[in-house]
Write a protein that holds these residues in place. Sequence first.
Motif, PDB file in Angstrom:
ATOM      1  N   THR A  40       0.840  -1.191   0.000  1.00 17.30           N
ATOM      2  CA  THR A  40       0.000   0.000   0.000  1.00 17.30           C
ATOM      3  C   THR A  40       0.881   1.250   0.000  1.00 17.30           C
ATOM      4  OG1 THR A  40      -0.143  -0.087   2.425  1.00 17.30           O
ATOM      5  CG2 THR A  40      -1.951  -1.119   1.174  1.00 17.30           C
ATOM      6  N   VAL A  41       0.428   2.284  -0.733  1.00 21.73           N
ATOM      7  CA  VAL A  41       1.223   3.500  -0.908  1.00 21.73           C
ATOM      8  C   VAL A  41       0.330   4.729  -0.784  1.00 21.73           C
ATOM      9  CG1 VAL A  41       2.716   4.799  -2.484  1.00 21.73           C
ATOM     10  CG2 VAL A  41       2.760   2.302  -2.518  1.00 21.73           C
ATOM     11  N   PHE A  54       1.414   5.016 -11.318  1.00 26.68           N
ATOM     12  CA  PHE A  54       2.536   4.091 -11.477  1.00 26.68           C
ATOM     13  C   PHE A  54       2.444   2.968 -10.443  1.00 26.68           C
ATOM     14  CE2 PHE A  54       6.708   2.459 -10.465  1.00 26.68           C
ATOM     15  CZ  PHE A  54       7.256   2.220 -11.707  1.00 26.68           C
ATOM     16  N   PHE A  55       2.270   3.324  -9.169  1.00 33.05           N
ATOM     17  CA  PHE A  55       2.177   2.318  -8.114  1.00 33.05           C
ATOM     18  C   PHE A  55       0.956   1.423  -8.324  1.00 33.05           C
ATOM     19  CE2 PHE A  55       4.792   5.453  -5.628  1.00 33.05           C
ATOM     20  CZ  PHE A  55       5.890   4.629  -5.454  1.00 33.05           C
ATOM     21  N   HIS A  56      -0.154   2.012  -8.744  1.00 30.96           N
ATOM     22  CA  HIS A  56      -1.368   1.230  -9.018  1.00 30.96           C
ATOM     23  C   HIS A  56      -1.092   0.186 -10.105  1.00 30.96           C
ATOM     24  CE1 HIS A  56      -5.553   0.221  -9.664  1.00 30.96           C
ATOM     25  NE2 HIS A  56      -5.371   0.477 -10.959  1.00 30.96           N
ATOM     26  N   HIS A  63      -2.814   5.576  -3.251  1.00 30.62           N
ATOM     27  CA  HIS A  63      -3.689   6.727  -3.034  1.00 30.62           C
ATOM     28  C   HIS A  63      -2.820   7.975  -2.974  1.00 30.62           C
ATOM     29  CE1 HIS A  63      -7.113   8.995  -1.582  1.00 30.62           C
ATOM     30  NE2 HIS A  63      -6.483   9.333  -0.478  1.00 30.62           N
ATOM     31  N   GLY A  64      -3.351   9.085  -3.407  1.00 31.26           N
ATOM     32  CA  GLY A  64      -2.617  10.328  -3.340  1.00 31.26           C
ATOM     33  C   GLY A  64      -3.478  11.459  -2.829  1.00 31.26           C
ATOM     34  N   ILE A  65      -2.810  12.455  -2.235  1.00 30.14           N
ATOM     35  CA  ILE A  65      -3.497  13.665  -1.784  1.00 30.14           C
ATOM     36  C   ILE A  65      -2.766  14.874  -2.336  1.00 30.14           C
ATOM     37  CG2 ILE A  65      -4.401  12.608   0.316  1.00 30.14           C
ATOM     38  CD1 ILE A  65      -2.191  14.212   1.867  1.00 30.14           C
ATOM     39  N   ASP A  66      -3.529  15.918  -2.597  1.00 24.06           N
ATOM     40  CA  ASP A  66      -2.965  17.194  -3.014  1.00 24.06           C
ATOM     41  C   ASP A  66      -3.900  18.294  -2.537  1.00 24.06           C
ATOM     42  OD1 ASP A  66      -0.564  17.950  -4.974  1.00 24.06           O
ATOM     43  OD2 ASP A  66      -2.138  19.473  -5.129  1.00 24.06           O
ATOM     44  N   GLY A  67      -3.341  19.452  -2.249  1.00 25.30           N
ATOM     45  CA  GLY A  67      -4.137  20.566  -1.731  1.00 25.30           C
ATOM     46  C   GLY A  67      -4.692  21.485  -2.791  1.00 25.30           C
ATOM     47  N   LEU A  68      -4.282  21.312  -4.040  1.00 28.76           N
ATOM     48  CA  LEU A  68      -4.711  22.200  -5.122  1.00 28.76           C
ATOM     49  C   LEU A  68      -5.868  21.570  -5.879  1.00 28.76           C
ATOM     50  CD1 LEU A  68      -4.147  24.855  -6.636  1.00 28.76           C
ATOM     51  CD2 LEU A  68      -2.533  23.592  -8.046  1.00 28.76           C
ATOM     52  N   THR A  69      -7.014  22.245  -5.850  1.00 34.62           N
ATOM     53  CA  THR A  69      -8.212  21.731  -6.503  1.00 34.62           C
ATOM     54  C   THR A  69      -7.966  21.419  -7.977  1.00 34.62           C
ATOM     55  OG1 THR A  69      -9.601  22.965  -4.958  1.00 34.62           O
ATOM     56  CG2 THR A  69     -10.646  22.225  -7.001  1.00 34.62           C
TER      57      THR A  69
END
Length: 188
Positions: A40-41, A54-56, A63-69
């Motif tokens: 898991t990443v 890439f990991f998927h 899973h990824g998170i980002d603060g920019l809509t």
Amino acid sequence: MVHVIDTKRPDLGGNMRHGDIHTWTPRLWNYLVHRFGIQTVLDVGCGEGHSVLFFHRMGLRSHGIDGLTANVERAITPIALHDLLSGPYKMPVDLVWSCEVAEHIIPEKVDNYIDSLTNGRVVAMTHALPEQGGHHHVNCQPKEYWIELMSSRGYILSEDNDIFIEISKREETWNYFSKSGLVFIRNR
């Protein structure tokens, strides 16, 4: 390449539209996945989600998170919107990847970032060095700063960190990890 930024929140964005080749380290990622048995990443500050995909494709739950809509809306794979200034993100995983995010977090909120990294039993990150230019670089620190923060959360710098840096230097292009990469292991 075009930088993606938020004019009202300069701390958000700064990533390259369509991905930044200098954040791309597939040889290192493959090595870390196999070396540590990663399944898991979480990518903290994932931009448009290129490494998440890439990991998927490696067969990992990623899973990824980002603060920019705008990054979340343009993401090439589903990612979550999360502002690290509002608090840490919680999602226990085997590996947390965070490339060129640390230097964008104001010192008063750096604990939110560090607490997001500590979701992983293994943490691989990069950071801008003192005097390193760049969009909204407000927390450029030597590696000892990040080592101390992670140590206070029960992590140690991997004794193989120099090996990981050497692996990253064998990538097709220069990358940030080869300059300031750190791999931490949960010690407790």
